[in-house]
Design an enzyme around this catalytic site. Structure first.
Site, PDB file in Angstrom:
ATOM      1  N   ARG A 166      22.446  14.006  -6.835  1.00  0.00           N
ATOM      2  CA  ARG A 166      22.065  12.623  -6.500  1.00  0.00           C
ATOM      3  C   ARG A 166      22.459  11.709  -7.656  1.00  0.00           C
ATOM      4  NH1 ARG A 166      18.219  11.684  -2.416  1.00  0.00           N
ATOM      5  NH2 ARG A 166      18.574   9.503  -2.983  1.00  0.00           N
ATOM      6  N   LYS A 177       3.619   6.729   4.134  1.00  0.00           N
ATOM      7  CA  LYS A 177       2.832   5.504   4.039  1.00  0.00           C
ATOM      8  C   LYS A 177       2.389   5.008   5.414  1.00  0.00           C
ATOM      9  CE  LYS A 177       5.980   3.547   1.284  1.00  0.00           C
ATOM     10  NZ  LYS A 177       6.653   2.560   0.405  1.00  0.00           N
ATOM     11  N   PRO A 215       0.837  -1.206   0.000  1.00  0.00           N
ATOM     12  CA  PRO A 215       0.000   0.000   0.000  1.00  0.00           C
ATOM     13  C   PRO A 215       0.871   1.255   0.000  1.00  0.00           C
ATOM     14  CG  PRO A 215      -0.794  -1.597   1.592  1.00  0.00           C
ATOM     15  CD  PRO A 215       0.544  -2.090   1.131  1.00  0.00           C
TER      16      PRO A 215
END
Length: 286
Positions: free
Chosen positions: A157, A57, A2
């Site tokens: 990055r 989350k 999820p």
């Protein structure tokens, strides 16, 4: 697993169904799932649910005493019951990790399928004090999250953009599935290096991220928990659709298998027709 849209859907459901209810029971059947001991789980009994929020989350149910916070991990889910089952949960022999009951016989179970148990439950006074929440990056759907904020996160990055999107300390709420969908919408290779994206690439990625997530959140809105997984699957263009036709160009969606997961992409839309090496197959051929 999820991700933001499904957790947001669960939050909306709980706000409409559980707020104002009294907690009448809270029983953990998987000891490994409960990550805190102070305050104890039993302190929730008798408390009233006052709200529900999402942090990345993590799902946070606020009560009049403490917060019940949980992370559903890879195979966890919330099952809502209009009439909470009265069967005895046997530890180690049930997929149910936690059962919470409310007045009027309502309640939910947190379940986890499979043998690898990663679902995590916390009872805390302040969710912001949890390391997993305190280290979260910005929410990509926040009104305060701008294109320039994304560009700053990507600067220097030298890692693949797929990994950057999944890094919760960089951007909160996106996992394996929606990073696939975002990169497909942006027509960008999962292996593109974040630091090498052009300003135009960043523009495209920002729009794709916001639109993909906003559409998924809207699709989840108002749905009961039992319908959220199917709604997620129906909305996917490439994720978990390896071998199917890309809905944009018709090319075959390809999968790359890694140690504990796989991801999907469209060669025509994202890699200039190049098929990325399937590391699982490569190992077999050695």
């Amino acid at each position: 697993m999820p991700e933001m849209p499904e957790v947001e859907g669960l939050v909306g459901f709980l706000r409409g169904r559980a707020v104002g209810l009294e907690v009448t029971q809270a029983r953990v059947s998987s000891i490994s799932a409960l990550k805190t001991f102070d305050p104890p789980l039993e302190t929730l009994i008798g408390a009233t649910v006052t709200g529900a929020e999402r942090h990345g989350k993590f799902l946070d149910i606020a009560t009049s005493t403490h917060h019940l916070v949980f992370h559903l991990a890879k195979a966890g889910w919330l099952r809502w019951h209009e009439t909470l089952p009265q069967t005895v949960i046997k530890p180690g022999r049930s997929p149910i990790a936690l059962r919470v009951g409310f007045g009027d016989g309502l309640g939910f179970d947190l379940t986890e399928a499979g043998t690898k148990k990663s679902l995590a439950v916390y009872v805390v006074r302040d969710p912001a004090e949890m390391p997993g929440i305190g280290r979260l990056g910005p929410d990509p759907l926040s009104e305060d999250f701008t294109r320039d904020d994304l560009a700053a996160l990507l600067t220097d990055r030298r890692t693949q953009i797929k990994g950057v999107l999944r890094d919760q300390q960089t951007i909160a709420g996106i996992g394996n599935a929606y990073s696939d969908e975002i990169l497909h919408a942006a027509r960008m290779s999962p292996y593109a290096l974040a630091a090498k994206l052009t300003p135009e690439d960043v523009d495209t990625l920002y729009v794709a991220m916001r639109e993909t997530l906003a559409e998924a959140v809207e699709a989840a809105r108002g749905r009961p928990p039992a319908e959220l997984k199917d709604a997620k699957r129906r909305g996917m263009s490439v994720h978990a659709r390896g071998g199917e036709a890309c809905p944009v160009c018709g090319d075959t969606v390809r999968s790359v298998f890694l140690a504990d997961r796989s991801f999907e992409y469209c060669p025509t839309c994202q890699t200039g027709g190049k098929v990325l090496a399937d590391r699982r197959l490569s190992r077999l051929l050695k």
